[in-house]
Design a protein around this motif. Structure first.
Motif, PDB file in Angstrom:
ATOM      1  N   SER A  23       0.746  -1.107   0.049  1.00  0.00           N
ATOM      2  CA  SER A  23      -0.399   0.011   0.098  1.00  0.00           C
ATOM      3  C   SER A  23       0.562   1.352   0.338  1.00  0.00           C
ATOM      4  O   SER A  23       0.283   2.519  -0.226  1.00  0.00           O
ATOM      5  CB  SER A  23      -1.102  -0.157   1.442  1.00  0.00           C
ATOM      6  N   ASN A  24       2.039   1.252   1.054  1.00  0.00           N
ATOM      7  CA  ASN A  24       2.960   2.417   0.458  1.00  0.00           C
ATOM      8  C   ASN A  24       3.688   2.695  -0.466  1.00  0.00           C
ATOM      9  O   ASN A  24       3.745   3.442  -1.437  1.00  0.00           O
ATOM     10  CB  ASN A  24       4.109   1.387   1.732  1.00  0.00           C
ATOM     11  N   PHE A  25       3.415   1.187  -1.201  1.00  0.00           N
ATOM     12  CA  PHE A  25       4.328   1.166  -2.970  1.00  0.00           C
ATOM     13  C   PHE A  25       3.408   1.931  -4.065  1.00  0.00           C
ATOM     14  O   PHE A  25       3.648   2.375  -4.396  1.00  0.00           O
ATOM     15  CB  PHE A  25       4.649   0.138  -3.363  1.00  0.00           C
ATOM     16  N   GLY A  26       1.882   1.702  -3.953  1.00  0.00           N
ATOM     17  CA  GLY A  26       1.056   2.764  -4.748  1.00  0.00           C
ATOM     18  C   GLY A  26       0.837   3.544  -4.066  1.00  0.00           C
ATOM     19  O   GLY A  26       0.260   4.249  -5.813  1.00  0.00           O
ATOM     20  N   ILE A  27       2.203   4.350  -3.283  1.00  0.00           N
ATOM     21  CA  ILE A  27       1.873   6.111  -3.705  1.00  0.00           C
ATOM     22  C   ILE A  27       2.103   6.335  -4.677  1.00  0.00           C
ATOM     23  O   ILE A  27       2.079   7.898  -4.822  1.00  0.00           O
ATOM     24  CB  ILE A  27       2.470   6.280  -1.938  1.00  0.00           C
ATOM     25  N   LEU A  28       2.927   5.935  -4.944  1.00  0.00           N
ATOM     26  CA  LEU A  28       4.083   6.313  -5.991  1.00  0.00           C
ATOM     27  C   LEU A  28       3.347   6.122  -7.010  1.00  0.00           C
ATOM     28  O   LEU A  28       3.938   6.776  -8.049  1.00  0.00           O
ATOM     29  CB  LEU A  28       5.269   4.622  -5.781  1.00  0.00           C
ATOM     30  N   PHE A  29       3.014   5.467  -7.585  1.00  0.00           N
ATOM     31  CA  PHE A  29       1.374   5.418  -8.234  1.00  0.00           C
ATOM     32  C   PHE A  29       0.306   6.606  -8.823  1.00  0.00           C
ATOM     33  O   PHE A  29       0.155   7.176  -9.647  1.00  0.00           O
ATOM     34  CB  PHE A  29       0.696   4.789  -8.977  1.00  0.00           C
ATOM     35  N   GLY A  30       0.801   7.450  -7.729  1.00  0.00           N
ATOM     36  CA  GLY A  30       0.069   8.348  -8.057  1.00  0.00           C
ATOM     37  C   GLY A  30      -1.894   8.390  -6.762  1.00  0.00           C
ATOM     38  O   GLY A  30      -2.170   8.922  -6.840  1.00  0.00           O
ATOM     39  N   GLU A  59      -3.663   7.479   0.045  1.00  0.00           N
ATOM     40  CA  GLU A  59      -2.934   6.793   1.209  1.00  0.00           C
ATOM     41  C   GLU A  59      -4.355   5.768   0.874  1.00  0.00           C
ATOM     42  O   GLU A  59      -4.141   4.563   1.219  1.00  0.00           O
ATOM     43  CB  GLU A  59      -2.922   6.968   2.316  1.00  0.00           C
ATOM     44  N   GLU A  60      -5.311   5.992   0.791  1.00  0.00           N
ATOM     45  CA  GLU A  60      -6.214   5.459   1.519  1.00  0.00           C
ATOM     46  C   GLU A  60      -6.937   4.383   0.232  1.00  0.00           C
ATOM     47  O   GLU A  60      -7.273   3.176   0.501  1.00  0.00           O
ATOM     48  CB  GLU A  60      -7.902   5.979   2.233  1.00  0.00           C
ATOM     49  N   ASP A  61      -6.824   4.342  -1.041  1.00  0.00           N
ATOM     50  CA  ASP A  61      -6.991   4.491  -1.941  1.00  0.00           C
ATOM     51  C   ASP A  61      -5.954   3.221  -2.349  1.00  0.00           C
ATOM     52  O   ASP A  61      -6.018   1.438  -2.319  1.00  0.00           O
ATOM     53  CB  ASP A  61      -6.902   5.433  -3.480  1.00  0.00           C
ATOM     54  N   ALA A  62      -4.549   3.420  -1.691  1.00  0.00           N
ATOM     55  CA  ALA A  62      -3.373   2.637  -1.861  1.00  0.00           C
ATOM     56  C   ALA A  62      -4.076   1.435  -0.763  1.00  0.00           C
ATOM     57  O   ALA A  62      -3.195   0.239  -1.218  1.00  0.00           O
ATOM     58  CB  ALA A  62      -1.990   3.349  -1.363  1.00  0.00           C
ATOM     59  N   LYS A  63      -4.386   1.512   0.476  1.00  0.00           N
ATOM     60  CA  LYS A  63      -4.253   0.465   1.036  1.00  0.00           C
ATOM     61  C   LYS A  63      -5.776  -0.173   0.532  1.00  0.00           C
ATOM     62  O   LYS A  63      -6.125  -1.476   1.060  1.00  0.00           O
ATOM     63  CB  LYS A  63      -4.830   1.040   2.699  1.00  0.00           C
ATOM     64  N   ALA A  64      -7.174  -0.025   0.070  1.00  0.00           N
ATOM     65  CA  ALA A  64      -8.166  -0.421  -0.772  1.00  0.00           C
ATOM     66  C   ALA A  64      -7.420  -1.262  -2.038  1.00  0.00           C
ATOM     67  O   ALA A  64      -7.779  -2.371  -1.920  1.00  0.00           O
ATOM     68  CB  ALA A  64      -9.102   0.680  -0.827  1.00  0.00           C
ATOM     69  N   ALA A  65      -6.159  -1.403  -2.376  1.00  0.00           N
ATOM     70  CA  ALA A  65      -6.332  -1.886  -3.633  1.00  0.00           C
ATOM     71  C   ALA A  65      -5.363  -3.414  -2.997  1.00  0.00           C
ATOM     72  O   ALA A  65      -5.252  -4.001  -3.659  1.00  0.00           O
ATOM     73  CB  ALA A  65      -4.548  -0.937  -3.992  1.00  0.00           C
ATOM     74  N   VAL A  66      -5.200  -3.279  -1.788  1.00  0.00           N
ATOM     75  CA  VAL A  66      -4.869  -4.512  -1.557  1.00  0.00           C
ATOM     76  C   VAL A  66      -6.212  -5.334  -0.385  1.00  0.00           C
ATOM     77  O   VAL A  66      -5.323  -6.686   0.177  1.00  0.00           O
ATOM     78  CB  VAL A  66      -3.256  -4.891  -0.918  1.00  0.00           C
ATOM     79  N   SER A  67      -7.006  -4.210   0.204  1.00  0.00           N
ATOM     80  CA  SER A  67      -8.024  -4.869   0.546  1.00  0.00           C
ATOM     81  C   SER A  67      -9.135  -4.915   0.375  1.00  0.00           C
ATOM     82  O   SER A  67     -10.318  -6.104  -0.331  1.00  0.00           O
ATOM     83  CB  SER A  67      -7.309  -4.040   2.419  1.00  0.00           C
TER      84      SER A  67
END
Lengths: 269, 147
Positions: free
Chosen positions: A204-211, A214-222
């Protein structure tokens, strides 16, 4: 609380290595994993195999870290296709329903990408990091896919291995995020070895690199992964009707209310 | 015994008369609200290698070298120039405690995520904990059992 899930573990024929990968995933905190069967229509001779039997692979699945529950293992099919006829080939092979929990398509042409977003009966659209995207992602099909509840998948294992592939992964990710604005995206591993797995918080931290936010990045794995699994479940059944049967043996059938009573007395005692 | 609900322990900010250095009779505690008081973030990381167990011998300097190389690989020279401190490094278990500025946390974390090899051996960084307070690394919240 939503559990973490990694919906892409490549099915390698080595059973022992597959077990190690799943054990590592459980240790890292993933509650659900999906074993991915890749079907490449560009290499003709491959047939559609039946999925690996999960019960055979793991008689007792490993316990998830921090959960005291066993990990949930699912099966998934990915089609690498460049034409719609490839998908029809699959439908003719299994007219009723496919024996897989999740169906994904990796489109190689813009036309198939459009069709996959708008009409195909699938759960996931893969955006691979192994090569530069052969087409531009445009807004109309993506909006259609979001309206239909279809999710886009980014894989991160190529980014770990190679510097060039890392560039492709991040640029493809940024291309996708510019269009879909962080909605309907999942990030998964596509790994073939246990050292290619990363923890859910890392991802989810790596997702921040894509732009992603933070919530979306965590939602992307959960959260989004859970939505994909549910979408697959409704596709497998009659679009929303889920029918389960309980196997009642003769001795259990006599006193049906008994098990509930039993647990009550256990609580009292 | 101090209790947060005790009389006079907490007062509304408008009513408190206490200033630092000025004793105020009747008030047992002074209320101060800090917004983001911690400038640093601390990471507890472990290094996992291909044969499970201690398959890799690594000195603390080589460990720092790996981190800087990873930062350079993902973020270029600016990444390599980020101030990252290795506060503690255990050679036997290959675990370390790192300190970075809070604004650089995402860069360091993502660089560590994408590490694939160290000294030509396949390995992976496992970020065990991240916290703005060093004290919080004493316990591990990810291994709590929730029934």
């Amino acid at each position: 609380m939503v559990c973490f899930a990694d919906l892409n573990i490549i099915n390698i024929n080595d059973k022992k290595r597959l077990q190690t990968i799943i054990e590592t995933a459980a240790h890292l905190g993933y509650s659900t994993v999906a074993i991915n069967h890749v079907l490449d229509f560009q290499q003709k001779e491959q047939g559609i195999a039946n999925p690996i039997s999960v019960a055979e692979l793991f008689p007792s699945p490993p316990i998830v870290q921090g959960k005291s529950k066993p990990i949930k293992i699912m099966t998934r099919l990915t089609l690498i296709a460049s034409d719609v006829s490839h998908y029809n080939q699959l439908r003719t092979a299994y007219p009723q329903n496919l024996p897989y929990d999740i169906i994904a398509v990796e489109p190689k042409t813009e036309k198939l990408f459009h069709v996959a977003c708008m009409t195909l009966d699938i759960d996931l659209i893969c955006i691979q990091g192994t090569s530069k995207l052969p087409f531009r992602i445009t807004r109309p099909p993506v909006n259609g896919a979001i309206a239909r509840g279809i999710y886009f998948e980014l894989t991160y294992f190529p980014a770990i291995n190679d510097f060039t592939l890392r560039r492709y992964t991040i640029s493809n990710g940024i291309c996708l995020m510019n269009v879909c604005k962080g909605k309907n995206v999942i990030v998964s591993s596509a790994t073939e070895e246990f050292l290619g797995l990363r923890g859910p918080y890392d991802i989810s931290n790596f997702g921040i690199l894509f732009g992603l936010s933070e919530e979306d990045a965590k939602a992307a794995v959960s959260t989004n992964c859970r939505a994909v699994v549910l979408h697959g479940a409704t596709r497998k059944t009659a679009l929303g009707v889920i029918h389960t049967t309980r196997n009642v043996t003769a001795s259990e059938g006599k006193d049906e209310g008994r098990p509930r009573k039993k647990t009550k007395t256990e609580h009292n005692g | 015994m101090w209790s947060p609900t005790g009389s006079g322990a907490y007062r509304r900010p408008g009513r408190t008369m206490s200033r630092p250095g000025v004793e105020c009779r009747g008030s047992a505690a002074e209320r101060r609200v800090h917004r983001n008081p911690s400038h640093y973030q601390y990471l507890k990381v472990g290094l996992e290698c291909e044969p499970r167990g201690p398959g890799l011998r690594l000195s603390d300097a080589a460990f720092k070298q790996t981190i800087v190389a990873a930062l350079r690989g993902l973020h270029g020279e600016i990444g390599a120039a980020l101030p990252v401190d290795v506060l503690k490094f255990e050679e036997r278990s290959l675990t370390a405690i790192l300190r970075v500025r809070g604004s650089d946390l995402v860069k360091l974390w993502s660089a560590l995520t994408l590490v694939a090899s160290c000294k030509d051996k396949k390995c992976a960084f496992r970020i065990i904990q991240v916290s703005p307070f060093l004290l919080a690394l004493a316990g591990n919240s990810r291994e709590f059992l929730l029934d």
